[in-house]
Scaffold this active site. Structure first.
Site, PDB file in Angstrom:
ATOM      1  N   ASP A  93       0.857  -1.182   0.000  1.00 37.18           N
ATOM      2  CA  ASP A  93       0.000   0.000   0.000  1.00 37.18           C
ATOM      3  C   ASP A  93       0.898   1.238   0.000  1.00 37.18           C
ATOM      4  OD1 ASP A  93       0.944   0.312   2.552  1.00 37.18           O
ATOM      5  OD2 ASP A  93      -0.935  -0.147   3.547  1.00 37.18           O
ATOM      6  N   GLY A  95       1.048   3.842   1.988  1.00 37.91           N
ATOM      7  CA  GLY A  95       1.323   4.520   3.247  1.00 37.91           C
ATOM      8  C   GLY A  95       0.293   5.584   3.556  1.00 37.91           C
ATOM      9  N   PHE A  97      -3.043   5.524   3.943  1.00 36.80           N
ATOM     10  CA  PHE A  97      -4.053   5.233   4.969  1.00 36.80           C
ATOM     11  C   PHE A  97      -3.480   5.436   6.368  1.00 36.80           C
ATOM     12  CE2 PHE A  97      -6.250   2.390   7.916  1.00 36.80           C
ATOM     13  CZ  PHE A  97      -7.562   2.793   7.730  1.00 36.80           C
ATOM     14  N   ASP A 147      -2.586   8.590  -1.955  1.00 38.39           N
ATOM     15  CA  ASP A 147      -3.866   9.301  -2.012  1.00 38.39           C
ATOM     16  C   ASP A 147      -4.256   9.755  -0.618  1.00 38.39           C
ATOM     17  OD1 ASP A 147      -4.306   6.710  -0.994  1.00 38.39           O
ATOM     18  OD2 ASP A 147      -6.415   6.783  -1.532  1.00 38.39           O
ATOM     19  N   ASP A 275      -8.460  -7.236   0.478  1.00 46.03           N
ATOM     20  CA  ASP A 275      -7.504  -7.425   1.574  1.00 46.03           C
ATOM     21  C   ASP A 275      -8.150  -6.956   2.863  1.00 46.03           C
ATOM     22  OD1 ASP A 275      -5.914  -4.874   2.927  1.00 46.03           O
ATOM     23  OD2 ASP A 275      -6.998  -4.361   1.105  1.00 46.03           O
ATOM     24  N   CYS A 315      -7.039 -27.170   6.914  1.00 45.96           N
ATOM     25  CA  CYS A 315      -5.932 -26.340   7.402  1.00 45.96           C
ATOM     26  C   CYS A 315      -5.124 -27.114   8.449  1.00 45.96           C
ATOM     27  CB  CYS A 315      -6.453 -25.025   7.985  1.00 45.96           C
ATOM     28  SG  CYS A 315      -7.036 -25.146   9.702  1.00 45.96           S
ATOM     29  N   CYS A 318      -7.049 -27.570  11.871  1.00 46.06           N
ATOM     30  CA  CYS A 318      -8.202 -28.483  11.875  1.00 46.06           C
ATOM     31  C   CYS A 318      -7.799 -29.938  11.642  1.00 46.06           C
ATOM     32  CB  CYS A 318      -9.222 -28.036  10.830  1.00 46.06           C
ATOM     33  SG  CYS A 318     -10.086 -26.514  11.294  1.00 46.06           S
ATOM     34  N   HIS A 344      -5.809 -20.947  10.511  1.00 43.40           N
ATOM     35  CA  HIS A 344      -7.143 -21.416  10.133  1.00 43.40           C
ATOM     36  C   HIS A 344      -7.921 -20.327   9.409  1.00 43.40           C
ATOM     37  CE1 HIS A 344     -11.150 -23.080  10.123  1.00 43.40           C
ATOM     38  NE2 HIS A 344     -11.554 -21.913  10.620  1.00 43.40           N
TER      39      HIS A 344
END
Length: 380
Positions: A93, A95, A97, A147, A275, A315, A318, A344
């Site tokens: 990303d 940076g 945010f 942004d 994400d 997984c 489990c 999991h």
């Protein structure tokens, strides 16, 4: 012209099944990217683990890696892929945010943002060029444009001003990325750039911004500034408004939105990339996803529960351990508890995306979505 990388293989309604070719492998979409903020998933999950649980793309954070260990150190170590021993795609990303979430610690100007480090308080400047330079040093597969993530609620006047600045910043990002990719010592000369659509909950501003940035011929397009306090209905309304105005031959990424039910709704509206920190964060606190929705393993009713977290799940947790044992690990404050639950939850998300792709391929996505929402019954 950017190189053609995205191929739309199948549509089922508006849901899209595609492939996105990158220098680090082909991504099958729709896709959920597993978030490793500091080049590692919190919860003692390694890059080898990620391969075992079906992760296609790892996401790392530009702001945090710039502060530690430092993007120049990562570059000296051969880039993020080499540094964390991961040979599949990585998205970083911008940076933005994180910078904008610092609120009282930053000042926005045309050239960029001045802010104080959350670690030691030192003054830092980040603008479009700096964000691109840091991401180039990291050598990620996909870089995100710098942004302003607009807070919700915001006035229409502020949103219009902010979106215009974000557009100017995107032009600067593109110019700087082109320059960096041409340098001899660049880690990844084929680094791609995704632009970000902003506009708060104002559909007309969102649409105009989408029309503007689609003309820039970028490698992909993201819808940003959501999951910041708006209702789910407002979020779906924005997606419905924006997606038709983005190029059909480029991937569409809904940033930071990660409830399983949100993902199904967004896929139905034509979104390809997702994400969220949610599955890992939930896992670290004993909240795990199952076919029947989310459960809290800390509850006393699981003290003698000999079942796996989710019947039929393949997984590592489990296949090997019971709910009762994992609950005991949490109560004993053993790190293994977090590790097993994070593994999991990420497996659950990666498998959900695989099942979504199969449903679109098979032309039964609407039925698949309805069945899942009924099974989860508002608990996922």
């Amino acid at each position: 012209m950017t190189k053609k990388r995205y191929t739309l293989l199948k549509k089922d309604g508006k849901a899209r099944r595609g492939e996105f070719v990158t220098p680090h492998g082909t991504i099958q979409t729709p896709i959920f990217m597993n978030v490793g903020t500091l080049a590692a998933i919190k919860g003692a999950v390694s890059s080898m683990d990620l391969k075992e649980i079906g992760c296609q793309v790892e996401l790392s954070n530009t702001y945090h890696l710039h502060l530690r260990p430092g993007d120049k150190i990562v570059k000296q170590m051969g880039g993020l892929h080499n540094f964390m021993n991961w040979d599949r795609p990585i998205l970083t990303d911008s940076g933005g945010f994180q910078v904008f979430s610092l609120a009282g610690m930053r000042k926005i100007k045309e050239e960029g943002v001045y802010f104080n480090s959350h670690i030691d308080g030192r003054k830092i400047f980040m603008g479009p060029e700096e964000s691109m330079q840091i991401q180039s040093n990291l050598g990620s597969t996909i870089a995100m444009a710098f942004d302003e993530c607009i807070p919700n609620p915001s006035t229409r006047e502020y949103v219009e001003k902010s979106v215009a600045r974000t557009t100017r910043w995107l032009e600067r990002c593109k110019k700087e990325m082109d320059r960096l990719n041409s340098l001899d010592d660049t880690v990844n000369k084929e680094q791609m750039l995704f632009g970000i659509n902003q506009g708060g909950v104002y559909e007309d501003i969102r649409i105009e911004h989408a029309k503007t940035i689609r003309e820039m011929d970028l490698d992909g397009y993201a819808i940003g500034g959501l999951a910041v306090g708006e209702t789910h209905e407002e979020m779906y309304r924005v997606i419905d408004a924006v997606v038709p105005h983005l190029p059909e031959d480029k991937p569409i990424y809904l940033m930071g939105v990660g409830l399983p039910s949100n993902i199904l709704e967004a896929v139905e509206r034509g979104v390809d990339f997702f994400d969220c920190v949610l599955p890992a964060r939930n896992g670290r606190h004993g909240h795990v996803f199952t076919k029947e929705g989310k459960i809290n393993l800390m509850n006393a009713k699981f003290e003698l529960d000999a079942r796996p977290i989710d019947e039929g799940c393949q997984c590592p947790a489990c296949k090997n351990y019971t709910r009762a044992y994992i609950r005991h690990l949490f109560k004993a404050k053993e790190m293994l508890a977090m590790r097993l639950c994070v593994l999991h939850n990420l497996y659950f998300y990666n498998k959900l995306m695989e099942d979504i792709r199969d449903a679109i391929d098979g032309g039964y996505f609407a039925e698949f979505k309805a069945k899942k929402l009924e099974e989860w019954n508002g608990r996922a």
